[in-house]
Design a protein around this motif. Structure first.
Motif, PDB file in Angstrom:
ATOM      1  N   ARG A  82       0.832  -1.210   0.000  1.00 53.51           N
ATOM      2  CA  ARG A  82       0.000   0.000   0.000  1.00 53.51           C
ATOM      3  C   ARG A  82       0.862   1.253   0.000  1.00 53.51           C
ATOM      4  NH1 ARG A  82      -2.502  -4.777  -0.130  1.00 53.51           N
ATOM      5  NH2 ARG A  82      -4.769  -4.531  -0.164  1.00 53.51           N
ATOM      6  N   LEU A  83       1.997   1.177   0.662  1.00 51.36           N
ATOM      7  CA  LEU A  83       2.901   2.324   0.676  1.00 51.36           C
ATOM      8  C   LEU A  83       3.502   2.574  -0.710  1.00 51.36           C
ATOM      9  CD1 LEU A  83       3.911   4.372   2.720  1.00 51.36           C
ATOM     10  CD2 LEU A  83       5.831   2.866   3.219  1.00 51.36           C
ATOM     11  N   ASN A  84       3.776   1.494  -1.439  1.00 51.71           N
ATOM     12  CA  ASN A  84       4.244   1.653  -2.824  1.00 51.71           C
ATOM     13  C   ASN A  84       3.240   2.424  -3.667  1.00 51.71           C
ATOM     14  OD1 ASN A  84       6.807   0.529  -2.968  1.00 51.71           O
ATOM     15  ND2 ASN A  84       6.070  -1.535  -3.366  1.00 51.71           N
ATOM     16  N   TYR A  85       1.964   2.111  -3.520  1.00 52.37           N
ATOM     17  CA  TYR A  85       0.905   2.764  -4.294  1.00 52.37           C
ATOM     18  C   TYR A  85       0.820   4.249  -3.916  1.00 52.37           C
ATOM     19  CZ  TYR A  85      -3.629   2.794  -6.826  1.00 52.37           C
ATOM     20  OH  TYR A  85      -4.657   3.021  -7.712  1.00 52.37           O
ATOM     21  N   ILE A  86       0.888   4.544  -2.622  1.00 56.95           N
ATOM     22  CA  ILE A  86       0.837   5.940  -2.168  1.00 56.95           C
ATOM     23  C   ILE A  86       1.985   6.751  -2.778  1.00 56.95           C
ATOM     24  CG2 ILE A  86       1.190   7.434  -0.149  1.00 56.95           C
ATOM     25  CD1 ILE A  86      -1.593   6.455  -0.184  1.00 56.95           C
ATOM     26  N   HIS A  87       3.182   6.178  -2.768  1.00 54.86           N
ATOM     27  CA  HIS A  87       4.338   6.898  -3.313  1.00 54.86           C
ATOM     28  C   HIS A  87       4.199   7.100  -4.819  1.00 54.86           C
ATOM     29  CE1 HIS A  87       6.387   7.124   0.427  1.00 54.86           C
ATOM     30  NE2 HIS A  87       6.683   5.837   0.527  1.00 54.86           N
ATOM     31  N   TRP A  88       3.590   6.140  -5.519  1.00 54.16           N
ATOM     32  CA  TRP A  88       3.403   6.313  -6.961  1.00 54.16           C
ATOM     33  C   TRP A  88       2.387   7.416  -7.241  1.00 54.16           C
ATOM     34  CZ3 TRP A  88      -0.341   4.123 -10.788  1.00 54.16           C
ATOM     35  CH2 TRP A  88       0.108   4.298 -12.102  1.00 54.16           C
ATOM     36  N   VAL A  89       1.352   7.505  -6.438  1.00 54.55           N
ATOM     37  CA  VAL A  89       0.393   8.603  -6.598  1.00 54.55           C
ATOM     38  C   VAL A  89       1.089   9.945  -6.353  1.00 54.55           C
ATOM     39  CG1 VAL A  89      -1.701   9.650  -5.657  1.00 54.55           C
ATOM     40  CG2 VAL A  89      -1.626   7.192  -6.067  1.00 54.55           C
ATOM     41  N   GLU A  90       2.005   9.981  -5.400  1.00 55.01           N
ATOM     42  CA  GLU A  90       2.795  11.201  -5.195  1.00 55.01           C
ATOM     43  C   GLU A  90       3.523  11.587  -6.475  1.00 55.01           C
ATOM     44  OE1 GLU A  90       3.877  10.329  -0.451  1.00 55.01           O
ATOM     45  OE2 GLU A  90       5.399  10.141  -2.023  1.00 55.01           O
ATOM     46  N   ASP A  91       4.066  10.608  -7.171  1.00 51.45           N
ATOM     47  CA  ASP A  91       4.763  10.884  -8.433  1.00 51.45           C
ATOM     48  C   ASP A  91       3.790  11.383  -9.497  1.00 51.45           C
ATOM     49  OD1 ASP A  91       7.055   9.976  -7.186  1.00 51.45           O
ATOM     50  OD2 ASP A  91       6.883   7.944  -7.999  1.00 51.45           O
ATOM     51  N   LEU A  92       2.595  10.801  -9.538  1.00 48.14           N
ATOM     52  CA  LEU A  92       1.604  11.199 -10.544  1.00 48.14           C
ATOM     53  C   LEU A  92       1.205  12.661 -10.392  1.00 48.14           C
ATOM     54  CD1 LEU A  92      -0.800   8.089 -10.596  1.00 48.14           C
ATOM     55  CD2 LEU A  92       0.768   8.770 -12.411  1.00 48.14           C
ATOM     56  N   ILE A  93       0.911  13.085  -9.175  1.00 48.33           N
ATOM     57  CA  ILE A  93       0.389  14.447  -8.963  1.00 48.33           C
ATOM     58  C   ILE A  93       1.509  15.449  -8.691  1.00 48.33           C
ATOM     59  CG2 ILE A  93      -1.767  13.503  -8.076  1.00 48.33           C
ATOM     60  CD1 ILE A  93      -0.863  14.232  -5.270  1.00 48.33           C
ATOM     61  N   GLY A  94       2.771  14.977  -8.719  1.00 50.19           N
ATOM     62  CA  GLY A  94       3.888  15.887  -8.502  1.00 50.19           C
ATOM     63  C   GLY A  94       3.968  16.411  -7.085  1.00 50.19           C
ATOM     64  N   HIS A  95       3.647  15.558  -6.131  1.00 50.61           N
ATOM     65  CA  HIS A  95       3.580  16.012  -4.733  1.00 50.61           C
ATOM     66  C   HIS A  95       4.938  16.458  -4.216  1.00 50.61           C
ATOM     67  CE1 HIS A  95       2.351  16.091  -0.509  1.00 50.61           C
ATOM     68  NE2 HIS A  95       3.437  15.388  -0.227  1.00 50.61           N
TER      69      HIS A  95
END
Length: 558
Positions: A82-95
């Motif tokens: 689940r942490l992998n998915y959260i970090h990938w979403v960070e990459d998607l939205i440019g967090h």
């Protein structure tokens, strides 16, 4: 954990997996599920739902300060995934590069009893979440987990009807633009698939952990493929209501048809990734209708870096270098130093083999050649010659008497033709009256000559053999010019030349291998190294290395 090195770079468990011994000593509820082997290794039974639940709750408490309750009858999430998915979403939205003060909004489709994505996103990044759920038990546990962690201001859990995805969930909030949506869809279409029947490669080992999901969490009509297609169709209506749509996938085979569906629908921005953790892999797909979003690159096909390979080497001893230097001086070469002498002979051998090579810049006290082998011209040369001689010897032969009779007939025919030439010296078509001997006898006599030349060639060096074997072919070509076949016109020849000039790159693309060759001093000796660059087969470079070494030794021996 075999795949830990391929986790997301920011995943806290990538280089530091959970210390079960430390956690067991700190958390008594976790300690009762930990076992110590005879070798002193602390282990956990991942087939036990209670043990898996204890691990998840302990990790969330220890590393994120979250306290949650999960029923054993519902899906128990693994934290690293689940942490992998959260970090990938960070990459998607440019967090990582965005203003942290700006509130980011996300949707978790089917949040589950743990409500883990909203809890992690809100705790780590301060994101706001709309978390939807269709199952009553999961809804109640998710709401409780949000409240007991004091995150109700950032996480809104809503109960939605069955088969509700995005359209119905966003009816009440028509003015809000969300940054992303997340989803861990039901992977299976039926009970048989969930048990691995007809859905799991028989060569794969059985799952290492237990599956505790409820019916609505692990199964849906059509499986994950149809479930995600429904999200795609919702996104076609919502479009820019969300900046990024994303879904996790349990099967790699689902990626291609879903990407094809997005392409058919004309979705402009599409990407995917891999989630690697422990012995489990998952995949994720994301798409957007915004032109200004930054699209993260998909994972490289070569995820595992190749280990650096040692070069193939051979040593030229000082005594051998001295002999080579004497031979070089006899040939008028300017090479004096040991490295230059060995390099000169290597270049000559490569040139004779028609192996492309060029000198490249290198360090002090060494020389480097970049070698490109187009064809295998160094292997089995003597064997090929012996095979050719054997074939010639097996051809049918005429007796000595017949050969002598035919030679006499041939001589008489030549005298007749010479007389006719003297009588008609200006006749242009005199070749028409030339008498050709019987084909069989002519071939037999020719075979005898070819066999004798082939036997002589076999005693010479392999490089010389290749040059000499081409001579009979040249003589045959010249002979064919005297026959009545029409030669190629100059126009056709120019066309062939033009075609060859037009496609110079086609031949350059076809090569067996490329390598970098270094020649350097090793005490009083000379070391030759061959470093692999690219090509079809590394064994070919090994063969060339052996051939070079043997040829240098033959030079000294001769």
């Amino acid at each position: 954990m075999a795949l830990n090195k391929s986790m997301h770079a920011r995943n806290r468990y990538k280089d530091k997996p959970p210390d079960f011994a430390y956690l067991a000593a700190k958390y008594p509820e976790f300690q009762q599920h930990v076992h110590t082997t005879l070798a002193g290794r602390v282990s956990l039974n991942f087939k036990d739902p209670e043990a898996v639940r204890a691990l998840t709750c302990t990790l969330l408490k220890e590393d994120f300060g979250l306290t949650i309750d999960i029923p054993v009858e519902r899906l128990i999430p693994t934290v690293p995934l689940r942490l992998n998915y959260i970090h990938w979403v960070e990459d998607l939205i440019g967090h990582q590069n965005a203003d942290k003060q700006v509130l980011r909004r996300g949707i978790d489709i089917g949040t589950g009893a743990s409500c883990i994505y909203p809890l992690l996103g809100a705790t780590l990044n301060g994101w706001y979440f709309l978390a939807t759920e269709v199952d009553d038990m999961c809804f109640n546990y998710a709401k409780k987990n949000v409240e007991q962690n004091s995150l109700s201001e950032l996480i809104k859990v809503v109960k939605v009807p069955q088969k509700t995805l995005l359209m119905d969930a966003l009816k009440e909030e028509s003015e809000i633009i969300y940054d992303f949506c997340m989803c861990n869809p039901p992977f299976f279409a039926n009970q048989l698939e969930a048990k691995g029947v007809n859905s799991r490669n028989p060569r794969r080992p059985p799952p290492s952990s237990v599956n505790t999901g409820g019916i609505t969490e692990i199964m849906a009509e059509g499986g994950e493929l149809e479930f995600v297609k429904r999200i795609i169709h919702d996104s076609l209506q919502l479009k820019k209501r969300l900046r990024w749509y994303s879904c996790m996938l349990g099967k790699k085979c689902s990626l291609a048809p879903l990407k094809e569906e997005l392409q058919i629908q004309g979705v402009p921005k599409v990407t995917h990734t891999e989630f690697c953790q422990g012995r489990t892999m998952r995949w994720a797909l994301a798409w957007s209708f915004y032109d200004d979003v930054q699209v993260p690159s998909p994972p490289s096909k070569r995820r595992k870096l190749e280990k650096p390979r040692k070069p193939i080497t051979f040593m030229v001893l000082a005594s051998t270098v001295k002999e080579l230097s004497n031979k070089a001086a006899a040939m008028g070469w300017d090479a004096v130093e040991a490295i230059a002498v060995v390099r000169a002979w290597v270049e000559k051998i490569l040139t004779d083999l028609k192996v492309q090579h060029k000198r490249v810049p290198c360090g002090k006290d060494e020389v480097s050649l970049f070698v490109t082998a187009i064809e295998n011209s160094w292997i089995h040369l003597r064997r090929k010659k012996r095979e050719r001689v054997r074939q010639l010897r097996e051809l049918p032969r005429a007796s000595e008497g017949i050969l002598q009779a035919m030679e006499e007939e041939k001589t008489s025919q030549k005298s007749v033709s010479n007389n006719s030439d003297c009588e008609n010296p200006k006749t242009e078509d005199s070749g028409v009256g030339f008498m050709v001997p019987d084909e069989d006898v002519h071939l037999t006599a020719g075979d005898k000559l070819m066999e004798e030349s082939a036997v002589k060639e076999e005693r010479s060096e392999p490089v010389e053999e290749e040059m000499e074997t081409k001579q009979p072919e040249t003589s045959l070509d010249k002979g064919s010019g005297n026959t009545q076949e029409e030669p190629c016109s100059s126009e056709e020849a120019s066309n062939l030349t033009a075609e060859k000039e037009q496609n110079p790159k086609e031949t350059s693309r076809c090569f067996l291998f490329k390598c970098l060759m270094n020649v350097k001093k090793e005490g009083n000796d000379v070391l030759v190294e061959m470093h692999w660059v690219e090509g079809q087969n590394r064994d070919l470079m090994n063969q060339l290395c052996t051939y070079l070494r043997n040829q240098i030794l033959r030079l000294v021996a001769s």
